[in-house]
Design an enzyme around this catalytic site. Structure first.
Site, PDB file in Angstrom:
ATOM      1  N   LYS A  31       0.727  -1.627   0.067  1.00  7.46           N
ATOM      2  CA  LYS A  31       0.297   0.000  -0.116  1.00  7.46           C
ATOM      3  C   LYS A  31       1.211   1.360  -0.747  1.00  7.46           C
ATOM      4  O   LYS A  31       0.656   2.187  -0.675  1.00  7.46           O
ATOM      5  CB  LYS A  31      -1.034   0.023   1.252  1.00  7.46           C
ATOM      6  CG  LYS A  31      -1.930  -1.046   1.335  1.00  7.46           C
ATOM      7  CD  LYS A  31      -2.683  -0.891   2.430  1.00  7.46           C
ATOM      8  CE  LYS A  31      -2.243  -1.085   3.832  1.00  7.46           C
ATOM      9  NZ  LYS A  31      -1.467  -2.211   4.115  1.00  7.46           N
ATOM     10  N   ARG A  84      -9.505   0.522   8.319  1.00  7.53           N
ATOM     11  CA  ARG A  84      -8.869  -0.767   8.208  1.00  7.53           C
ATOM     12  C   ARG A  84      -9.932  -1.121   9.785  1.00  7.53           C
ATOM     13  O   ARG A  84      -9.210  -2.528   9.897  1.00  7.53           O
ATOM     14  CB  ARG A  84      -8.315  -0.558   8.924  1.00  7.53           C
ATOM     15  CG  ARG A  84      -6.460  -0.509   8.865  1.00  7.53           C
ATOM     16  CD  ARG A  84      -5.021  -0.977   9.693  1.00  7.53           C
ATOM     17  NE  ARG A  84      -3.796  -1.470   8.877  1.00  7.53           N
ATOM     18  CZ  ARG A  84      -3.149  -1.378   8.430  1.00  7.53           C
ATOM     19  NH1 ARG A  84      -3.156   0.285   8.001  1.00  7.53           N
ATOM     20  NH2 ARG A  84      -1.855  -1.874   8.172  1.00  7.53           N
ATOM     21  N   ARG A 100      12.494  -6.383   4.226  1.00  3.98           N
ATOM     22  CA  ARG A 100      12.688  -5.527   4.778  1.00  3.98           C
ATOM     23  C   ARG A 100      13.202  -5.276   6.179  1.00  3.98           C
ATOM     24  O   ARG A 100      14.440  -4.404   5.878  1.00  3.98           O
ATOM     25  CB  ARG A 100      11.097  -4.435   5.023  1.00  3.98           C
ATOM     26  CG  ARG A 100      11.396  -3.186   5.253  1.00  3.98           C
ATOM     27  CD  ARG A 100      10.315  -2.579   5.550  1.00  3.98           C
ATOM     28  NE  ARG A 100       8.674  -3.563   5.771  1.00  3.98           N
ATOM     29  CZ  ARG A 100       7.090  -2.987   5.777  1.00  3.98           C
ATOM     30  NH1 ARG A 100       7.258  -1.573   5.085  1.00  3.98           N
ATOM     31  NH2 ARG A 100       6.390  -3.202   5.979  1.00  3.98           N
ATOM     32  N   ARG A 135       9.609  -2.171  14.399  1.00  2.00           N
ATOM     33  CA  ARG A 135      10.012  -3.142  15.352  1.00  2.00           C
ATOM     34  C   ARG A 135       8.701  -4.424  15.637  1.00  2.00           C
ATOM     35  O   ARG A 135       8.874  -5.491  15.539  1.00  2.00           O
ATOM     36  CB  ARG A 135       9.297  -2.337  16.873  1.00  2.00           C
ATOM     37  CG  ARG A 135       9.608  -1.682  17.416  1.00  2.00           C
ATOM     38  CD  ARG A 135      11.266  -1.947  18.438  1.00  2.00           C
ATOM     39  NE  ARG A 135      10.386  -2.169  19.396  1.00  2.00           N
ATOM     40  CZ  ARG A 135      11.099  -0.896  20.608  1.00  2.00           C
ATOM     41  NH1 ARG A 135      11.499   0.133  20.373  1.00  2.00           N
ATOM     42  NH2 ARG A 135       9.856  -1.384  21.706  1.00  2.00           N
ATOM     43  N   ARG A 173      -0.935  -9.630  13.278  1.00  2.56           N
ATOM     44  CA  ARG A 173      -0.867  -8.607  12.205  1.00  2.56           C
ATOM     45  C   ARG A 173      -1.920  -9.035  10.808  1.00  2.56           C
ATOM     46  O   ARG A 173      -2.766  -8.447  11.098  1.00  2.56           O
ATOM     47  CB  ARG A 173       0.224  -7.919  11.725  1.00  2.56           C
ATOM     48  CG  ARG A 173       0.819  -6.310  11.966  1.00  2.56           C
ATOM     49  CD  ARG A 173       2.467  -5.825  12.046  1.00  2.56           C
ATOM     50  NE  ARG A 173       2.223  -5.515  10.812  1.00  2.56           N
ATOM     51  CZ  ARG A 173       3.089  -5.303   9.731  1.00  2.56           C
ATOM     52  NH1 ARG A 173       4.617  -5.979  10.003  1.00  2.56           N
ATOM     53  NH2 ARG A 173       3.061  -4.641   9.037  1.00  2.56           N
TER      54      ARG A 173
HETATM   55  P1  B4P Z   1       4.564  -1.365   2.118  1.00  4.62           P
HETATM   56  O1  B4P Z   1       4.210  -1.158   1.098  1.00  4.62           O
HETATM   57  O2  B4P Z   1       5.183  -0.813   3.085  1.00  4.62           O
HETATM   58  O3  B4P Z   1       3.165  -2.089   2.727  1.00  4.62           O
HETATM   59  P2  B4P Z   1       1.929  -1.720   3.041  1.00  4.62           P
HETATM   60  O4  B4P Z   1       0.928  -2.283   2.812  1.00  4.62           O
HETATM   61  O5  B4P Z   1       2.025  -0.175   3.587  1.00  4.62           O
HETATM   62  O6  B4P Z   1       2.624  -1.846   5.595  1.00  4.62           O
HETATM   63  P3  B4P Z   1       1.691  -2.378   6.154  1.00  4.62           P
HETATM   64  O7  B4P Z   1       0.777  -2.781   6.404  1.00  4.62           O
HETATM   65  O8  B4P Z   1       2.314  -3.063   7.326  1.00  4.62           O
HETATM   66  O9  B4P Z   1       2.028  -0.797   7.055  1.00  4.62           O
HETATM   67  P4  B4P Z   1       1.416   0.388   7.638  1.00  4.62           P
HETATM   68  O10 B4P Z   1       2.053   1.243   7.869  1.00  4.62           O
HETATM   69  O11 B4P Z   1      -0.281   0.795   6.866  1.00  4.62           O
HETATM   70  O12 B4P Z   1       5.629  -2.895   1.594  1.00  4.62           O
HETATM   71  C1  B4P Z   1       5.979  -3.390   2.385  1.00  4.62           C
HETATM   72  C2  B4P Z   1       7.082  -4.244   1.564  1.00  4.62           C
HETATM   73  O13 B4P Z   1       7.314  -4.882   0.512  1.00  4.62           O
HETATM   74  C3  B4P Z   1       7.997  -3.345   1.439  1.00  4.62           C
HETATM   75  O14 B4P Z   1       9.466  -3.293   1.657  1.00  4.62           O
HETATM   76  C4  B4P Z   1       8.625  -3.216  -0.219  1.00  4.62           C
HETATM   77  O15 B4P Z   1       9.220  -2.919  -0.445  1.00  4.62           O
HETATM   78  C5  B4P Z   1       7.888  -4.861  -0.069  1.00  4.62           C
HETATM   79  N1  B4P Z   1       7.104  -4.338  -1.255  1.00  4.62           N
HETATM   80  C6  B4P Z   1       6.117  -3.559  -1.975  1.00  4.62           C
HETATM   81  N2  B4P Z   1       5.879  -3.918  -3.175  1.00  4.62           N
HETATM   82  C7  B4P Z   1       6.339  -5.182  -3.534  1.00  4.62           C
HETATM   83  C8  B4P Z   1       6.698  -6.346  -4.647  1.00  4.62           C
HETATM   84  N3  B4P Z   1       5.506  -5.805  -6.354  1.00  4.62           N
HETATM   85  N4  B4P Z   1       6.970  -7.460  -4.866  1.00  4.62           N
HETATM   86  C9  B4P Z   1       8.069  -7.092  -3.983  1.00  4.62           C
HETATM   87  N5  B4P Z   1       8.525  -6.251  -2.704  1.00  4.62           N
HETATM   88  C10 B4P Z   1       7.415  -5.472  -2.728  1.00  4.62           C
HETATM   89  O16 B4P Z   1       0.474  -0.584   9.011  1.00  4.62           O
HETATM   90  C11 B4P Z   1       1.928  -0.277  10.161  1.00  4.62           C
HETATM   91  C12 B4P Z   1       0.741  -0.499  11.568  1.00  4.62           C
HETATM   92  O17 B4P Z   1       0.390   0.578  12.144  1.00  4.62           O
HETATM   93  C13 B4P Z   1      -0.608  -1.549  11.514  1.00  4.62           C
HETATM   94  O18 B4P Z   1      -0.431  -2.715  11.688  1.00  4.62           O
HETATM   95  C14 B4P Z   1      -0.824  -0.941  13.026  1.00  4.62           C
HETATM   96  O19 B4P Z   1      -0.570  -0.882  13.934  1.00  4.62           O
HETATM   97  C15 B4P Z   1      -1.282   0.215  12.906  1.00  4.62           C
HETATM   98  N6  B4P Z   1      -2.305   1.337  11.933  1.00  4.62           N
HETATM   99  C16 B4P Z   1      -1.579   1.881  10.774  1.00  4.62           C
HETATM  100  N7  B4P Z   1      -3.367   2.101  10.260  1.00  4.62           N
HETATM  101  C17 B4P Z   1      -4.041   1.989  11.566  1.00  4.62           C
HETATM  102  C18 B4P Z   1      -5.351   2.457  11.029  1.00  4.62           C
HETATM  103  N8  B4P Z   1      -6.474   2.751  10.194  1.00  4.62           N
HETATM  104  N9  B4P Z   1      -6.056   2.101  12.170  1.00  4.62           N
HETATM  105  C19 B4P Z   1      -5.060   1.160  13.164  1.00  4.62           C
HETATM  106  N10 B4P Z   1      -4.267   0.907  12.648  1.00  4.62           N
HETATM  107  C20 B4P Z   1      -3.422   1.618  11.771  1.00  4.62           C
END
Ligand code: B4P
Length: 192
Positions: free
Chosen positions: A15, A88, A127, A140, A150
């Site tokens: 995302k 979420r 990552r 962390r 998660r």
């Molecule tokens: P990201 O792009 O970082 O993944 P994400 O979906 O954004 O991550 P996430 O859900 O973990 O994080 P968030 O900060 O929202 O990609 C992950 C990895 O994959 C990277 O290393 C990237 O380079 C790699 N990658 C991406 N695309 C790729 C592809 N096509 N091929 C290969 N590799 C690829 O949430 C973190 C925490 O914050 C949650 O657990 C929760 O505690 C809290 N939180 C956030 N929003 C919340 C909400 N609305 N309500 C309550 N808690 C919330």
């Protein structure tokens, strides 16, 4: 043209990665609740400390805090918003619907990034390794143990949003398993 989109999907689905591309390519404003919460934890405030404990357990932060963070940002307007990792929960989705209505905005698409569980954990582990190798701070919550929690939170609290937005006719599924460029192209094809 103004567009507002939600990027939905399990942790590590990409995302944040795809949101950044949409910022560069279409000039949209990225609203990442994950980034906002990480900034709150770094600030060391009482709220930040509470947020850190919840995130480190792999759980979701309370709706009240997260909705408050989004509400503060909605005057940034411009060419539209990418809601990255928000909503979420169903309560967050209802709150977003009300906030958009109050501000006269509409939702153009909800993009679901589909990635299988095994690939997700592989990305998270990678990552963490890359951050360590670069001498950067490792998130962390980027451990296989916390990741399992998660993912459980995702299926319990966030996956019901797929039906919620499907019923409204807003949901667009995108294969998130390919290379980043291919995923970006697939998303672009779904947007107005
Ligand atoms: P990201 O792009 O970082 O993944 P994400 O979906 O954004 O991550 P996430 O859900 O973990 O994080 P968030 O900060 O929202 O990609 C992950 C990895 O994959 C990277 O290393 C990237 O380079 C790699 N990658 C991406 N695309 C790729 C592809 N096509 N091929 C290969 N590799 C690829 O949430 C973190 C925490 O914050 C949650 O657990 C929760 O505690 C809290 N939180 C956030 N929003 C919340 C909400 N609305 N309500 C309550 N808690 C919330």
């Amino acid at each position: 043209m103004t567009i507002n989109i939600i990027l939905l999907g399990p942790p590590g689905a990409g995302k944040g990665t795809q949101a950044k591309r949409l910022v560069d390519e279409r000039g949209l404003v990225q609203l990442s609740t994950g980034d906002m919460l990480r900034a709150a934890r770094s600030s060391g405030t009482e709220m930040g400390k509470r947020v850190a404990e919840v995130m480190d357990r792999g759980e979701l932060v309370t709706d009240e805090i997260v909705i408050g963070l989004i509400r503060e940002q909605l005057d940034r307007g411009g060419k539209g918003f990418i809601f990255d990792g928000f909503p979420r929960t169903l309560a967050q989705a209802d709150a977003l619907g009300r906030l958009l209505e109050e501000t006269g905005m509409k939702l153009d698409a909800v993009i679901e990034l589909q990635v299988d569980d095994e690939a997700l954990v592989g990305r998270i582990v990678k990552r963490a390794e890359e951050s360590r190798a670069a001498g950067q701070e490792v998130r962390r919550d980027d451990t296989p143990e916390v990741f399992a929690d998660r993912l459980r939170e995702y299926y319990k609290k966030t996956a019901p949003l797929l039906g919620y937005y499907y019923a409204k006719g807003d949901l667009q599924a995108v294969d998130g398993m390919g290379a980043m460029d291919d995923v970006a192209e697939a998303i672009a094809a779904k947007l107005p």
